[in-house]
Design a protein around this motif. Sequence first.
Motif, PDB file in Angstrom:
ATOM      1  N   GLU A 115    -113.851-107.364  13.682  1.00 21.76           N
ATOM      2  CA  GLU A 115    -113.608-106.158  14.471  1.00 21.76           C
ATOM      3  C   GLU A 115    -114.419-106.179  15.765  1.00 21.76           C
TER       4      GLU A 115
ATOM      5  N   GLY B  12    -112.738-108.950  18.122  1.00 22.18           N
ATOM      6  CA  GLY B  12    -111.313-108.769  18.417  1.00 22.18           C
ATOM      7  C   GLY B  12    -110.498-109.321  17.267  1.00 22.18           C
ATOM      8  N   PRO B  13    -109.869-108.452  16.448  1.00 21.24           N
ATOM      9  CA  PRO B  13    -109.217-108.907  15.210  1.00 21.24           C
ATOM     10  C   PRO B  13    -108.140-109.964  15.417  1.00 21.24           C
ATOM     11  N   MET B  14    -107.228-109.739  16.349  1.00 26.19           N
ATOM     12  CA  MET B  14    -106.116-110.672  16.502  1.00 26.19           C
ATOM     13  C   MET B  14    -106.582-112.006  17.079  1.00 26.19           C
ATOM     14  N   ARG B  15    -107.536-111.968  17.991  1.00 27.29           N
ATOM     15  CA  ARG B  15    -108.089-113.210  18.529  1.00 27.29           C
ATOM     16  C   ARG B  15    -108.790-114.004  17.418  1.00 27.29           C
ATOM     17  N   THR B  16    -109.531-113.299  16.576  1.00 25.95           N
ATOM     18  CA  THR B  16    -110.238-113.953  15.479  1.00 25.95           C
ATOM     19  C   THR B  16    -109.261-114.597  14.504  1.00 25.95           C
TER      20      THR B  16
ATOM     21  N   LEU C 270    -108.661-108.635   8.067  1.00 23.31           N
ATOM     22  CA  LEU C 270    -108.238-108.124   9.369  1.00 23.31           C
ATOM     23  C   LEU C 270    -106.746-107.834   9.399  1.00 23.31           C
TER      24      LEU C 270
ATOM     25  N   LYS D  36    -105.248-103.996  10.112  1.00 24.76           N
ATOM     26  CA  LYS D  36    -104.262-103.754  11.161  1.00 24.76           C
ATOM     27  C   LYS D  36    -103.034-103.052  10.591  1.00 24.76           C
TER      28      LYS D  36
ATOM     29  N   ASP E 175    -104.887-106.742  20.435  1.00 22.92           N
ATOM     30  CA  ASP E 175    -106.068-106.013  19.978  1.00 22.92           C
ATOM     31  C   ASP E 175    -106.114-104.645  20.640  1.00 22.92           C
ATOM     32  N   GLU E 176    -106.537-103.645  19.863  1.00 20.29           N
ATOM     33  CA  GLU E 176    -106.734-102.320  20.431  1.00 20.29           C
ATOM     34  C   GLU E 176    -108.026-102.295  21.235  1.00 20.29           C
TER      35      GLU E 176
END
Length: 381
Positions: free
Chosen positions: A61, A64-68, A109, A113, A175-176
Amino acid sequence: MRRAALYVGGLLGPFGAGVVSSMLPELARTFDVSQSSAATSLTAYLLPFALVMLVSGTLGERWGPMRTIRVAYAGYVVVALLAALAPWFWLFQVSRGLQGVANAFTTPLLLTKLASVTPKERLGRTLGLYGAVQSIGQTSAPLIGGLAAESSWRWAFVGIAAVAAVLTASPLPPDERAAEQAPRLRDAWRPVVVWSGVVIFVAWACLAGLPFLVAFRVDDAFALGPGARGLVLTAFGLAGIVTARLVGSVADRFGPRLAVCAGLLLGAVAVASIGLVAALPLVVLAWAVGGLCGQLVLVGVNALVLGGEANGRGGAISVVTALRFLGMSASPAAFTDLYRHSAVWGFLLPGVLLAATAPLLAHRIFRSGTGPRARLRHSRG
Protein backbone atom coordinates in the motif's frame (compact mmCIF):
# COMPACT_ATOMS: atom_id res chain seq x y z
CA MET A 1 -11.01 -5.96 -18.42
CA ARG A 2 -8.88 -4.53 -15.60
CA ARG A 3 -11.23 -5.86 -12.93
CA ALA A 4 -11.04 -9.29 -14.60
CA ALA A 5 -7.25 -9.13 -14.28
CA LEU A 6 -7.66 -8.85 -10.49
CA TYR A 7 -9.65 -12.08 -10.43
CA VAL A 8 -7.27 -13.96 -12.73
CA GLY A 9 -4.30 -12.93 -10.59
CA GLY A 10 -5.85 -14.83 -7.70
CA LEU A 11 -5.02 -18.22 -9.23
CA LEU A 12 -1.24 -17.79 -9.07
CA GLY A 13 -0.85 -18.37 -5.31
CA PRO A 14 -2.69 -21.71 -5.01
CA PHE A 15 -1.36 -22.75 -8.43
CA GLY A 16 2.26 -22.23 -7.43
CA ALA A 17 1.81 -23.76 -4.00
CA GLY A 18 -0.08 -26.87 -5.06
CA VAL A 19 1.70 -27.81 -8.28
CA VAL A 20 4.06 -30.20 -6.46
CA SER A 21 1.29 -32.05 -4.57
CA SER A 22 0.85 -34.86 -7.11
CA MET A 23 4.51 -35.13 -8.17
CA LEU A 24 6.16 -35.78 -4.79
CA PRO A 25 7.26 -39.36 -5.62
CA GLU A 26 8.83 -38.12 -8.87
CA LEU A 27 10.62 -35.25 -7.11
CA ALA A 28 11.96 -37.72 -4.56
CA ARG A 29 13.37 -39.95 -7.31
CA THR A 30 14.84 -37.07 -9.35
CA PHE A 31 16.75 -35.56 -6.44
CA ASP A 32 17.34 -38.85 -4.58
CA VAL A 33 15.56 -37.74 -1.39
CA SER A 34 12.82 -39.29 0.74
CA GLN A 35 9.15 -38.58 0.11
CA SER A 36 9.02 -36.74 3.44
CA SER A 37 11.86 -34.48 2.23
CA ALA A 38 10.11 -33.98 -1.10
CA ALA A 39 6.96 -32.92 0.77
CA THR A 40 8.93 -30.04 2.31
CA SER A 41 8.84 -28.38 -1.12
CA LEU A 42 5.32 -27.33 -0.07
CA THR A 43 6.69 -25.76 3.11
CA ALA A 44 9.62 -24.19 1.23
CA TYR A 45 7.08 -22.18 -0.81
CA LEU A 46 4.46 -21.52 1.83
CA LEU A 47 6.62 -20.54 4.81
CA PRO A 48 8.39 -17.56 3.15
CA PHE A 49 5.12 -16.70 1.41
CA ALA A 50 3.29 -16.52 4.71
CA LEU A 51 6.03 -14.80 6.73
CA VAL A 52 6.59 -12.03 4.17
CA MET A 53 2.82 -11.55 3.89
CA LEU A 54 2.70 -10.45 7.53
CA VAL A 55 4.04 -7.12 6.25
CA SER A 56 3.62 -7.21 2.44
CA GLY A 57 0.08 -5.80 2.42
CA THR A 58 1.12 -2.70 4.33
CA LEU A 59 4.35 -2.27 2.35
CA GLY A 60 2.51 -2.72 -0.95
CA GLU A 61 0.00 0.00 0.00
CA ARG A 62 2.91 2.35 0.70
CA TRP A 63 4.72 1.59 -2.59
CA GLY A 64 1.59 1.53 -4.77
CA PRO A 65 -0.46 -1.70 -4.93
CA MET A 66 -0.71 -2.17 -8.68
CA ARG A 67 2.93 -1.28 -9.30
CA THR A 68 3.97 -3.74 -6.59
CA ILE A 69 1.84 -6.50 -8.09
CA ARG A 70 3.36 -6.08 -11.56
CA VAL A 71 6.93 -6.21 -10.26
CA ALA A 72 6.08 -9.34 -8.23
CA TYR A 73 4.66 -11.08 -11.31
CA ALA A 74 7.87 -10.36 -13.25
CA GLY A 75 9.96 -11.79 -10.43
CA TYR A 76 7.79 -14.89 -10.40
CA VAL A 77 8.63 -15.59 -14.03
CA VAL A 78 12.35 -15.68 -13.24
CA VAL A 79 12.19 -17.90 -10.16
CA ALA A 80 9.72 -20.35 -11.73
CA LEU A 81 12.20 -20.89 -14.57
CA LEU A 82 14.92 -21.41 -11.96
CA ALA A 83 12.85 -24.23 -10.47
CA ALA A 84 12.46 -25.82 -13.90
CA LEU A 85 16.22 -25.81 -14.46
CA ALA A 86 17.43 -26.65 -10.93
CA PRO A 87 19.88 -29.62 -10.93
CA TRP A 88 20.05 -29.91 -7.14
CA PHE A 89 17.33 -30.22 -4.50
CA TRP A 90 18.66 -27.31 -2.42
CA LEU A 91 18.46 -24.98 -5.43
CA PHE A 92 14.97 -26.22 -6.21
CA GLN A 93 14.00 -25.41 -2.61
CA VAL A 94 15.52 -21.92 -2.87
CA SER A 95 13.51 -21.28 -6.03
CA ARG A 96 10.34 -22.42 -4.25
CA GLY A 97 11.01 -19.97 -1.43
CA LEU A 98 11.55 -17.10 -3.86
CA GLN A 99 8.28 -17.97 -5.61
CA GLY A 100 6.55 -17.65 -2.25
CA VAL A 101 8.13 -14.24 -1.58
CA ALA A 102 7.04 -12.93 -4.99
CA ASN A 103 3.49 -14.15 -4.49
CA ALA A 104 3.30 -12.55 -1.03
CA PHE A 105 3.13 -9.17 -2.77
CA THR A 106 0.15 -10.08 -4.99
CA THR A 107 -2.53 -11.99 -3.04
CA PRO A 108 -3.45 -9.47 -0.28
CA LEU A 109 -3.23 -6.45 -2.58
CA LEU A 110 -5.58 -8.06 -5.12
CA LEU A 111 -8.14 -8.74 -2.39
CA THR A 112 -7.89 -5.22 -1.00
CA LYS A 113 -8.43 -3.67 -4.43
CA LEU A 114 -11.49 -5.83 -5.07
CA ALA A 115 -12.98 -4.89 -1.69
CA SER A 116 -12.44 -1.18 -2.36
CA VAL A 117 -14.48 -1.28 -5.60
CA THR A 118 -17.31 -3.54 -4.32
CA PRO A 119 -20.46 -2.45 -2.40
CA LYS A 120 -20.46 -3.98 1.08
CA GLU A 121 -23.77 -5.81 0.54
CA ARG A 122 -22.22 -7.69 -2.41
CA LEU A 123 -18.82 -8.33 -0.85
CA GLY A 124 -19.51 -12.01 -0.16
CA ARG A 125 -20.39 -12.70 -3.80
CA THR A 126 -17.32 -10.86 -5.04
CA LEU A 127 -15.09 -12.80 -2.67
CA GLY A 128 -16.86 -15.99 -3.71
CA LEU A 129 -15.96 -15.31 -7.34
CA TYR A 130 -12.38 -14.56 -6.35
CA GLY A 131 -12.36 -17.80 -4.35
CA ALA A 132 -13.62 -19.65 -7.43
CA VAL A 133 -10.67 -18.36 -9.44
CA GLN A 134 -8.32 -19.45 -6.66
CA SER A 135 -10.00 -22.85 -6.77
CA ILE A 136 -9.23 -23.01 -10.48
CA GLY A 137 -5.59 -22.48 -9.59
CA GLN A 138 -5.74 -25.07 -6.85
CA THR A 139 -7.56 -27.51 -9.13
CA SER A 140 -5.37 -27.12 -12.18
CA ALA A 141 -2.08 -27.18 -10.25
CA PRO A 142 -2.05 -30.83 -9.14
CA LEU A 143 -3.56 -31.93 -12.45
CA ILE A 144 -0.92 -30.09 -14.50
CA GLY A 145 1.77 -31.22 -12.08
CA GLY A 146 0.67 -34.85 -12.33
CA LEU A 147 0.36 -34.79 -16.10
CA ALA A 148 3.76 -33.09 -16.44
CA ALA A 149 5.32 -35.71 -14.16
CA GLU A 150 4.26 -38.41 -16.62
CA SER A 151 7.10 -37.11 -18.85
CA SER A 152 9.04 -34.59 -16.71
CA TRP A 153 7.82 -32.59 -13.71
CA ARG A 154 10.01 -29.67 -14.89
CA TRP A 155 7.46 -28.77 -17.59
CA ALA A 156 5.01 -27.80 -14.84
CA PHE A 157 7.27 -24.93 -13.78
CA VAL A 158 7.68 -23.80 -17.37
CA GLY A 159 3.87 -23.55 -17.39
CA ILE A 160 3.90 -21.51 -14.15
CA ALA A 161 6.43 -19.11 -15.68
CA ALA A 162 4.17 -18.70 -18.73
CA VAL A 163 1.13 -17.89 -16.54
CA ALA A 164 3.13 -15.31 -14.58
CA ALA A 165 4.40 -13.76 -17.81
CA VAL A 166 0.85 -13.31 -19.11
CA LEU A 167 -0.19 -11.68 -15.83
CA THR A 168 2.82 -9.35 -15.97
CA ALA A 169 1.68 -8.03 -19.34
CA SER A 170 -2.04 -7.81 -18.40
CA PRO A 171 -3.72 -4.41 -17.77
CA LEU A 172 -4.34 -3.54 -14.12
CA PRO A 173 -6.46 -0.77 -12.53
CA PRO A 174 -4.43 2.37 -11.75
CA ASP A 175 -3.25 3.04 -8.21
CA GLU A 176 -5.45 5.39 -6.23
CA ARG A 177 -4.02 8.57 -4.78
CA ALA A 178 -1.95 7.81 -1.70
CA ALA A 179 -3.54 8.53 1.67
CA GLU A 180 -2.27 11.50 3.68
CA GLN A 181 -1.02 9.15 6.40
CA ALA A 182 0.88 6.08 5.24
CA PRO A 183 -0.54 2.81 6.62
CA ARG A 184 1.27 1.47 9.69
CA LEU A 185 2.02 -2.17 10.44
CA ARG A 186 0.16 -2.04 13.76
CA ASP A 187 -3.06 -0.87 12.05
CA ALA A 188 -3.58 -4.44 10.83
CA TRP A 189 -3.54 -6.16 14.23
CA ARG A 190 -7.12 -5.62 15.38
CA PRO A 191 -8.82 -8.30 17.56
CA VAL A 192 -11.09 -9.51 14.75
CA VAL A 193 -8.02 -9.93 12.54
CA VAL A 194 -6.09 -11.93 15.13
CA TRP A 195 -8.94 -14.31 15.94
CA SER A 196 -9.93 -14.73 12.31
CA GLY A 197 -6.29 -15.51 11.59
CA VAL A 198 -6.19 -18.19 14.27
CA VAL A 199 -9.28 -19.84 12.82
CA ILE A 200 -8.03 -19.87 9.24
CA PHE A 201 -4.60 -21.11 10.38
CA VAL A 202 -6.25 -24.23 11.76
CA ALA A 203 -8.62 -24.56 8.80
CA TRP A 204 -5.84 -24.44 6.21
CA ALA A 205 -3.56 -26.77 8.18
CA CYS A 206 -6.34 -29.33 8.60
CA LEU A 207 -8.38 -28.97 5.41
CA ALA A 208 -7.05 -27.08 2.38
CA GLY A 209 -3.47 -27.98 3.30
CA LEU A 210 -4.04 -31.73 2.94
CA PRO A 211 -3.79 -32.46 -0.82
CA PHE A 212 -0.35 -34.01 -0.28
CA LEU A 213 -1.86 -36.36 2.32
CA VAL A 214 -4.75 -37.28 0.02
CA ALA A 215 -2.17 -38.01 -2.70
CA PHE A 216 -0.34 -40.35 -0.31
CA ARG A 217 -3.65 -41.99 0.63
CA VAL A 218 -4.80 -42.77 -2.92
CA ASP A 219 -1.28 -43.92 -3.84
CA ASP A 220 -1.05 -46.30 -0.87
CA ALA A 221 -4.64 -47.57 -0.91
CA PHE A 222 -5.38 -47.65 -4.65
CA ALA A 223 -1.91 -47.56 -6.35
CA LEU A 224 -2.81 -44.59 -8.58
CA GLY A 225 -0.21 -43.07 -10.92
CA PRO A 226 0.72 -39.36 -10.83
CA GLY A 227 -1.83 -38.35 -13.47
CA ALA A 228 -4.65 -40.16 -11.68
CA ARG A 229 -3.55 -38.72 -8.33
CA GLY A 230 -3.69 -35.24 -9.81
CA LEU A 231 -7.18 -35.92 -11.18
CA VAL A 232 -8.42 -37.02 -7.74
CA LEU A 233 -7.01 -33.89 -6.14
CA THR A 234 -8.97 -31.69 -8.56
CA ALA A 235 -12.20 -32.67 -6.76
CA PHE A 236 -11.46 -30.15 -4.00
CA GLY A 237 -11.01 -27.24 -6.39
CA LEU A 238 -13.85 -28.21 -8.71
CA ALA A 239 -16.26 -28.25 -5.78
CA GLY A 240 -15.03 -24.80 -4.78
CA ILE A 241 -15.58 -23.48 -8.30
CA VAL A 242 -19.09 -24.90 -8.63
CA THR A 243 -20.26 -23.66 -5.22
CA ALA A 244 -18.51 -20.26 -5.20
CA ARG A 245 -21.62 -18.21 -6.06
CA LEU A 246 -23.73 -20.10 -3.51
CA VAL A 247 -21.11 -19.65 -0.79
CA GLY A 248 -20.88 -15.92 -1.46
CA SER A 249 -24.66 -15.58 -1.26
CA VAL A 250 -24.72 -17.51 2.04
CA ALA A 251 -22.11 -15.16 3.52
CA ASP A 252 -24.06 -12.07 2.35
CA ARG A 253 -27.43 -13.34 3.58
CA PHE A 254 -26.63 -15.16 6.83
CA GLY A 255 -23.39 -13.48 7.80
CA PRO A 256 -19.76 -14.57 7.39
CA ARG A 257 -19.52 -16.01 10.92
CA LEU A 258 -22.20 -18.63 10.22
CA ALA A 259 -20.56 -19.51 6.90
CA VAL A 260 -17.22 -20.14 8.61
CA CYS A 261 -18.73 -22.26 11.41
CA ALA A 262 -20.64 -24.40 8.90
CA GLY A 263 -17.46 -24.90 6.86
CA LEU A 264 -15.46 -25.98 9.91
CA LEU A 265 -18.00 -28.50 11.18
CA LEU A 266 -18.85 -30.08 7.83
CA GLY A 267 -15.17 -30.07 6.90
CA ALA A 268 -14.34 -32.01 10.06
CA VAL A 269 -16.63 -34.83 8.96
CA ALA A 270 -15.30 -34.83 5.39
CA VAL A 271 -11.62 -34.92 6.35
CA ALA A 272 -12.00 -37.59 9.03
CA SER A 273 -13.86 -39.87 6.63
CA ILE A 274 -11.00 -39.93 4.07
CA GLY A 275 -8.90 -42.10 6.35
CA LEU A 276 -11.83 -44.39 7.17
CA VAL A 277 -13.50 -45.24 3.85
CA ALA A 278 -12.08 -48.01 1.65
CA ALA A 279 -13.66 -47.07 -1.71
CA LEU A 280 -12.03 -44.58 -4.09
CA PRO A 281 -15.34 -42.86 -5.09
CA LEU A 282 -16.06 -42.13 -1.42
CA VAL A 283 -12.60 -40.64 -0.95
CA VAL A 284 -13.16 -38.39 -3.98
CA LEU A 285 -16.60 -37.38 -2.67
CA ALA A 286 -15.25 -36.55 0.77
CA TRP A 287 -12.44 -34.46 -0.73
CA ALA A 288 -15.00 -32.62 -2.91
CA VAL A 289 -17.09 -31.80 0.18
CA GLY A 290 -13.89 -30.49 1.71
CA GLY A 291 -13.62 -28.08 -1.24
CA LEU A 292 -17.07 -26.66 -0.47
CA CYS A 293 -16.08 -26.29 3.20
CA GLY A 294 -12.84 -24.56 2.29
CA GLN A 295 -14.81 -21.97 0.30
CA LEU A 296 -17.18 -21.37 3.21
CA VAL A 297 -14.27 -20.73 5.57
CA LEU A 298 -12.26 -18.61 3.14
CA VAL A 299 -15.10 -16.36 1.95
CA GLY A 300 -16.44 -15.96 5.48
CA VAL A 301 -13.11 -15.00 7.03
CA ASN A 302 -12.18 -12.63 4.19
CA ALA A 303 -15.58 -10.94 4.44
CA LEU A 304 -15.14 -10.47 8.20
CA VAL A 305 -11.81 -8.75 7.71
CA LEU A 306 -12.43 -6.75 4.52
CA GLY A 307 -15.88 -5.64 5.66
CA GLY A 308 -14.37 -3.72 8.59
CA GLU A 309 -12.76 -0.30 8.71
CA ALA A 310 -10.82 0.75 5.63
CA ASN A 311 -7.77 2.06 7.49
CA GLY A 312 -5.11 -0.65 7.38
CA ARG A 313 -7.39 -3.03 5.47
CA GLY A 314 -4.59 -4.12 3.14
CA GLY A 315 -2.37 -4.97 6.07
CA ALA A 316 -5.24 -6.75 7.85
CA ILE A 317 -6.05 -9.11 4.98
CA SER A 318 -2.32 -9.61 4.50
CA VAL A 319 -1.97 -10.81 8.11
CA VAL A 320 -4.96 -13.16 7.85
CA THR A 321 -3.76 -14.57 4.53
CA ALA A 322 -0.29 -15.04 6.00
CA LEU A 323 -1.70 -17.08 8.89
CA ARG A 324 -3.78 -19.04 6.40
CA PHE A 325 -0.73 -20.15 4.47
CA LEU A 326 1.38 -20.62 7.59
CA GLY A 327 -1.21 -23.21 8.55
CA MET A 328 -0.91 -24.78 5.11
CA SER A 329 2.88 -24.85 5.37
CA ALA A 330 2.71 -26.54 8.77
CA SER A 331 0.49 -29.33 7.47
CA PRO A 332 3.18 -31.66 6.02
CA ALA A 333 5.31 -31.49 9.18
CA ALA A 334 2.26 -31.95 11.40
CA PHE A 335 0.59 -34.91 9.68
CA THR A 336 3.00 -36.81 7.41
CA ASP A 337 4.63 -38.92 10.13
CA LEU A 338 1.28 -39.45 11.86
CA TYR A 339 -0.19 -40.69 8.58
CA ARG A 340 2.73 -43.09 8.07
CA HIS A 341 2.03 -44.50 11.52
CA SER A 342 -1.75 -44.73 10.98
CA ALA A 343 -3.74 -43.62 7.93
CA VAL A 344 -6.87 -43.34 10.08
CA TRP A 345 -5.29 -41.01 12.62
CA GLY A 346 -3.58 -39.02 9.87
CA PHE A 347 -7.01 -37.75 8.81
CA LEU A 348 -8.94 -38.11 12.07
CA LEU A 349 -6.78 -35.66 14.02
CA PRO A 350 -7.24 -32.81 11.48
CA GLY A 351 -10.99 -33.46 11.59
CA VAL A 352 -11.04 -33.19 15.37
CA LEU A 353 -9.07 -29.92 15.26
CA LEU A 354 -11.50 -28.42 12.74
CA ALA A 355 -14.49 -29.29 14.91
CA ALA A 356 -12.80 -27.88 18.01
CA THR A 357 -12.16 -24.53 16.29
CA ALA A 358 -15.81 -23.74 15.47
CA PRO A 359 -16.86 -22.82 19.05
CA LEU A 360 -13.78 -20.60 19.34
CA LEU A 361 -14.83 -18.61 16.28
CA ALA A 362 -18.47 -18.34 17.38
CA HIS A 363 -17.45 -17.00 20.80
CA ARG A 364 -14.65 -14.61 19.89
CA ILE A 365 -16.13 -13.08 16.73
CA PHE A 366 -19.47 -12.52 18.48
CA ARG A 367 -17.73 -10.76 21.38
CA SER A 368 -15.60 -8.67 19.01
CA GLY A 369 -18.73 -7.00 17.65
CA THR A 370 -18.93 -8.49 14.17
CA GLY A 371 -21.77 -10.98 14.62
CA PRO A 372 -25.29 -10.45 13.24
CA ARG A 373 -26.70 -9.04 16.51
CA ALA A 374 -23.80 -6.64 16.85
CA ARG A 375 -24.35 -5.40 13.30
CA LEU A 376 -28.07 -4.97 14.04
CA ARG A 377 -27.33 -2.96 17.18
CA HIS A 378 -24.91 -0.81 15.22
CA SER A 379 -27.47 -0.09 12.47
CA ARG A 380 -30.12 0.87 15.07
CA GLY A 381 -27.69 3.11 16.91
